[in-house]
Design a protein around this motif. Structure first.
Motif, PDB file in Angstrom:
ATOM      1  N   ASN A   9     -22.360  34.412   3.184  1.00  0.00           N
ATOM      2  CA  ASN A   9     -22.450  33.725   1.897  1.00  0.00           C
ATOM      3  C   ASN A   9     -23.280  32.452   2.008  1.00  0.00           C
ATOM      4  O   ASN A   9     -22.887  31.400   1.516  1.00  0.00           O
ATOM      5  CB  ASN A   9     -21.059  33.436   1.332  1.00  0.00           C
ATOM      6  CG  ASN A   9     -20.276  34.699   1.092  1.00  0.00           C
ATOM      7  OD1 ASN A   9     -20.840  35.765   0.902  1.00  0.00           O
ATOM      8  ND2 ASN A   9     -18.972  34.594   1.102  1.00  0.00           N
ATOM      9  N   ALA A  12     -23.908  30.737  -1.321  1.00  0.00           N
ATOM     10  CA  ALA A  12     -22.766  30.495  -2.206  1.00  0.00           C
ATOM     11  C   ALA A  12     -22.828  29.095  -2.804  1.00  0.00           C
ATOM     12  O   ALA A  12     -23.090  28.113  -2.120  1.00  0.00           O
ATOM     13  CB  ALA A  12     -21.462  30.673  -1.445  1.00  0.00           C
ATOM     14  N   GLY A  13     -22.642  29.039  -4.110  1.00  0.00           N
ATOM     15  CA  GLY A  13     -22.607  27.759  -4.803  1.00  0.00           C
ATOM     16  C   GLY A  13     -23.967  27.194  -5.186  1.00  0.00           C
ATOM     17  O   GLY A  13     -24.042  26.237  -5.936  1.00  0.00           O
ATOM     18  N   TRP A  16     -28.902  30.000  -8.992  1.00  0.00           N
ATOM     19  CA  TRP A  16     -29.519  31.310  -8.828  1.00  0.00           C
ATOM     20  C   TRP A  16     -31.035  31.174  -8.927  1.00  0.00           C
ATOM     21  O   TRP A  16     -31.557  30.592  -9.871  1.00  0.00           O
ATOM     22  CB  TRP A  16     -29.015  32.270  -9.901  1.00  0.00           C
ATOM     23  CG  TRP A  16     -27.567  32.600  -9.755  1.00  0.00           C
ATOM     24  CD1 TRP A  16     -26.521  31.927 -10.321  1.00  0.00           C
ATOM     25  CD2 TRP A  16     -26.998  33.643  -8.975  1.00  0.00           C
ATOM     26  NE1 TRP A  16     -25.333  32.508  -9.947  1.00  0.00           N
ATOM     27  CE2 TRP A  16     -25.601  33.566  -9.119  1.00  0.00           C
ATOM     28  CE3 TRP A  16     -27.525  34.656  -8.174  1.00  0.00           C
ATOM     29  CZ2 TRP A  16     -24.729  34.457  -8.489  1.00  0.00           C
ATOM     30  CZ3 TRP A  16     -26.660  35.538  -7.552  1.00  0.00           C
ATOM     31  CH2 TRP A  16     -25.285  35.433  -7.707  1.00  0.00           C
ATOM     32  N   ALA A  37     -23.559  41.531  -3.026  1.00  0.00           N
ATOM     33  CA  ALA A  37     -23.160  40.205  -2.538  1.00  0.00           C
ATOM     34  C   ALA A  37     -23.640  39.998  -1.103  1.00  0.00           C
ATOM     35  O   ALA A  37     -24.175  38.935  -0.771  1.00  0.00           O
ATOM     36  CB  ALA A  37     -21.646  40.045  -2.626  1.00  0.00           C
ATOM     37  N   ARG A  42     -24.190  35.941  -1.160  1.00  0.00           N
ATOM     38  CA  ARG A  42     -23.308  35.316  -2.143  1.00  0.00           C
ATOM     39  C   ARG A  42     -21.923  35.929  -2.030  1.00  0.00           C
ATOM     40  O   ARG A  42     -21.748  37.005  -1.473  1.00  0.00           O
ATOM     41  CB  ARG A  42     -23.818  35.580  -3.567  1.00  0.00           C
ATOM     42  CG  ARG A  42     -25.175  35.028  -3.883  1.00  0.00           C
ATOM     43  CD  ARG A  42     -25.069  33.624  -4.337  1.00  0.00           C
ATOM     44  NE  ARG A  42     -26.344  33.082  -4.790  1.00  0.00           N
ATOM     45  CZ  ARG A  42     -26.440  31.968  -5.471  1.00  0.00           C
ATOM     46  NH1 ARG A  42     -25.376  31.281  -5.803  1.00  0.00           N
ATOM     47  NH2 ARG A  42     -27.617  31.496  -5.820  1.00  0.00           N
ATOM     48  N   SER A  43     -20.939  35.252  -2.607  1.00  0.00           N
ATOM     49  CA  SER A  43     -19.606  35.846  -2.642  1.00  0.00           C
ATOM     50  C   SER A  43     -19.598  36.977  -3.658  1.00  0.00           C
ATOM     51  O   SER A  43     -20.384  36.991  -4.619  1.00  0.00           O
ATOM     52  CB  SER A  43     -18.548  34.802  -3.021  1.00  0.00           C
ATOM     53  OG  SER A  43     -18.660  34.462  -4.395  1.00  0.00           O
ATOM     54  N   GLU A  45     -17.376  37.509  -5.850  1.00  0.00           N
ATOM     55  CA  GLU A  45     -16.959  36.953  -7.142  1.00  0.00           C
ATOM     56  C   GLU A  45     -18.150  36.370  -7.906  1.00  0.00           C
ATOM     57  O   GLU A  45     -18.273  36.548  -9.116  1.00  0.00           O
ATOM     58  CB  GLU A  45     -15.877  35.886  -6.953  1.00  0.00           C
ATOM     59  CG  GLU A  45     -14.559  36.423  -6.438  1.00  0.00           C
ATOM     60  CD  GLU A  45     -14.550  36.703  -4.938  1.00  0.00           C
ATOM     61  OE1 GLU A  45     -15.407  36.175  -4.197  1.00  0.00           O
ATOM     62  OE2 GLU A  45     -13.688  37.481  -4.495  1.00  0.00           O
ATOM     63  N   GLU A  46     -19.024  35.645  -7.195  1.00  0.00           N
ATOM     64  CA  GLU A  46     -20.224  35.077  -7.829  1.00  0.00           C
ATOM     65  C   GLU A  46     -21.111  36.181  -8.400  1.00  0.00           C
ATOM     66  O   GLU A  46     -21.625  36.066  -9.515  1.00  0.00           O
ATOM     67  CB  GLU A  46     -21.065  34.297  -6.811  1.00  0.00           C
ATOM     68  CG  GLU A  46     -20.591  32.922  -6.467  1.00  0.00           C
ATOM     69  CD  GLU A  46     -21.556  32.256  -5.501  1.00  0.00           C
ATOM     70  OE1 GLU A  46     -22.146  31.237  -5.891  1.00  0.00           O
ATOM     71  OE2 GLU A  46     -21.725  32.756  -4.368  1.00  0.00           O
ATOM     72  N   VAL A  47     -21.294  37.221  -7.613  1.00  0.00           N
ATOM     73  CA  VAL A  47     -22.183  38.306  -8.022  1.00  0.00           C
ATOM     74  C   VAL A  47     -21.595  39.056  -9.220  1.00  0.00           C
ATOM     75  O   VAL A  47     -22.311  39.355 -10.179  1.00  0.00           O
ATOM     76  CB  VAL A  47     -22.457  39.255  -6.834  1.00  0.00           C
ATOM     77  CG1 VAL A  47     -23.182  40.509  -7.290  1.00  0.00           C
ATOM     78  CG2 VAL A  47     -23.262  38.530  -5.762  1.00  0.00           C
ATOM     79  N   ALA A  49     -19.605  37.900 -11.490  1.00  0.00           N
ATOM     80  CA  ALA A  49     -19.721  37.024 -12.658  1.00  0.00           C
ATOM     81  C   ALA A  49     -21.153  37.001 -13.183  1.00  0.00           C
ATOM     82  O   ALA A  49     -21.378  37.057 -14.404  1.00  0.00           O
ATOM     83  CB  ALA A  49     -19.252  35.615 -12.313  1.00  0.00           C
ATOM     84  N   LYS A  50     -22.143  36.927 -12.294  1.00  0.00           N
ATOM     85  CA  LYS A  50     -23.536  36.864 -12.727  1.00  0.00           C
ATOM     86  C   LYS A  50     -23.976  38.190 -13.346  1.00  0.00           C
ATOM     87  O   LYS A  50     -24.662  38.207 -14.377  1.00  0.00           O
ATOM     88  CB  LYS A  50     -24.454  36.483 -11.555  1.00  0.00           C
ATOM     89  CG  LYS A  50     -25.915  36.337 -11.920  1.00  0.00           C
ATOM     90  CD  LYS A  50     -26.176  35.403 -13.085  1.00  0.00           C
ATOM     91  CE  LYS A  50     -26.066  33.953 -12.715  1.00  0.00           C
ATOM     92  NZ  LYS A  50     -26.440  33.053 -13.828  1.00  0.00           N
TER      93      LYS A  50
END
Length: 60
Positions: A9, A12-13, A16, A37, A42-43, A45-47, A49-50
């Motif tokens: 990750n 991450a954070g 983008w 991910a 990336r995590s 969860e991030e992916v 959501a995006k």
């Protein structure tokens, strides 16, 4: 298909990038959320959501 190497990750954070957004549009229909991910560093969860924010769906 793209060769996937598990990442830690590293992105991450971070905001983008245009390249990441292009990759999401191209690969989300072809990959699972975890595969994408890992590919993007990336995590999951991030992916997720995006991808949802972009109105896309995972294909696998």
């Amino acid at each position: 298909m793209v060769s996937l190497t598990p990442s830690e990750n590293i992105n991450a954070g971070k905001p983008w990038s245009e390249v990441e957004l292009k990759d999401i549009r191209e690969f989300a229909p072809l990959m699972t959320s975890q595969e994408l991910a890992d590919y993007l560093g990336r995590s999951e969860e991030e992916v997720i959501a995006k991808v949802d924010e972009m109105g896309l769906e995972f294909g696998v």
